[in-house]
Enzyme design. Sequence first.
Site, PDB file in Angstrom:
ATOM      1  N   GLU A  34      -9.490  -9.641   3.581  1.00 17.27           N
ATOM      2  CA  GLU A  34      -9.836  -8.231   3.326  1.00 17.27           C
ATOM      3  C   GLU A  34     -11.208  -8.094   2.682  1.00 17.27           C
ATOM      4  OE1 GLU A  34      -6.663  -5.982   1.578  1.00 17.27           O
ATOM      5  OE2 GLU A  34      -7.966  -4.270   1.101  1.00 17.27           O
ATOM      6  N   GLU A  44      -0.204 -12.366  -1.661  1.00 15.74           N
ATOM      7  CA  GLU A  44      -1.639 -12.334  -1.954  1.00 15.74           C
ATOM      8  C   GLU A  44      -2.007 -13.544  -2.811  1.00 15.74           C
ATOM      9  OE1 GLU A  44      -3.008  -8.676  -3.726  1.00 15.74           O
ATOM     10  OE2 GLU A  44      -2.096  -7.454  -2.153  1.00 15.74           O
ATOM     11  N   SER A  57       0.843  -1.202   0.000  1.00 15.84           N
ATOM     12  CA  SER A  57       0.000   0.000   0.000  1.00 15.84           C
ATOM     13  C   SER A  57       0.878   1.253   0.000  1.00 15.84           C
ATOM     14  CB  SER A  57      -0.932   0.009   1.225  1.00 15.84           C
ATOM     15  OG  SER A  57      -0.224  -0.309   2.409  1.00 15.84           O
ATOM     16  N   LYS A  97       4.481 -11.551   3.143  1.00 17.52           N
ATOM     17  CA  LYS A  97       3.050 -11.759   2.844  1.00 17.52           C
ATOM     18  C   LYS A  97       2.873 -11.893   1.336  1.00 17.52           C
ATOM     19  CE  LYS A  97      -0.249  -8.393   3.232  1.00 17.52           C
ATOM     20  NZ  LYS A  97      -0.707  -8.281   1.834  1.00 17.52           N
TER      21      LYS A  97
HETATM   22  O1  KIV Z   1      -0.489  -3.488   1.503  1.00 18.81           O
HETATM   23  C1  KIV Z   1      -1.184  -3.430   2.540  1.00 18.81           C
HETATM   24  O2  KIV Z   1      -1.162  -2.455   3.293  1.00 18.81           O
HETATM   25  C2  KIV Z   1      -2.039  -4.574   2.842  1.00 18.81           C
HETATM   26  C3  KIV Z   1      -3.047  -4.385   3.933  1.00 18.81           C
HETATM   27  C4  KIV Z   1      -4.210  -3.688   3.363  1.00 18.81           C
HETATM   28  C5  KIV Z   1      -3.425  -5.662   4.557  1.00 18.81           C
HETATM   29  O3  KIV Z   1      -1.951  -5.583   2.217  1.00 18.81           O
END
Ligand code: KIV
Length: 275
Positions: free
Chosen positions: A193, A126, A56, A124
Amino acid sequence: MSTEPRSDARSRKVTTRSLLQMKERGDPIAALTAYDFTTAQLLDSAGIDVILVGDSAGMVVQGLDTTVAVTLDQMLYHCTVVRRGIERALVVGDMPFMTFQVNADEALRNAGRMIKESGVEAVKLEGGSKICPTIRRIVDVGIPVMGHLGLTPQSIHKFGTYQVRATEPEEADEVRRDARALEDAGVFAIVIEKVPATLATEIAQSVRVPVIGIGAGVGCDGQILVTHDMLGLYTRFHPRFVRRYAELGKAMHAAFEHYVRDVKGREFPDKDESY
Ligand code: KIV
């Protein structure tokens, strides 16, 4: 406000194992995003359990419309500076779009760079079942992986909208299957989400690993928000799941205007602020 390390129980280092124990005890997990050293230090001293260096950053730091263009080098930079501010929280680095989708070898190499070069403790990714073979490869070498289901922003061009996901039974079933597949692949936690609260609660109750919700209701094992959203710094969108805990954008704007006035009026600096 103190940024001194605390000596109480909350000062113990958060690990993937302690997150699992929190879920077992029914202790909610508090997570937020960070992209820089100063914010990371403030979050850590406030008792945040998990800090996600999210892609983000592309939107709230770089001003892009989506997260799609964020690069591995940019994430390495953000992860490195955030890591310097942390003593207690678990730091997770987001793997940007197309750094893990091509093949498992490339994903493993890139996950390894995130861990070794920036010092984050987990990554993380996706996606659901399709990326499980890749997740297994990464977990097998000892790198903890957090999953991310529901509205996955890297797929925004496929979805065509940031609206709530999994409201139809077929997509809800797919999310259920994906959560089980991620758990089997060895993730230590799953971000979910913008899905209906009933679905997120059901998933949190059906998997052993913590489910951390964003726009997914109170039944998750923890919550995460984008820090710039909850502080009122990023105002391009205001989805209803974002609670504004401060209006820092307004406060900063007023401070900047005040400074401009003072400089133009020769009110700053005064004698005490000069040598
Ligand atoms: O990139 C991010 O900030 C995220 C959050 C919205 C979980 O993946």
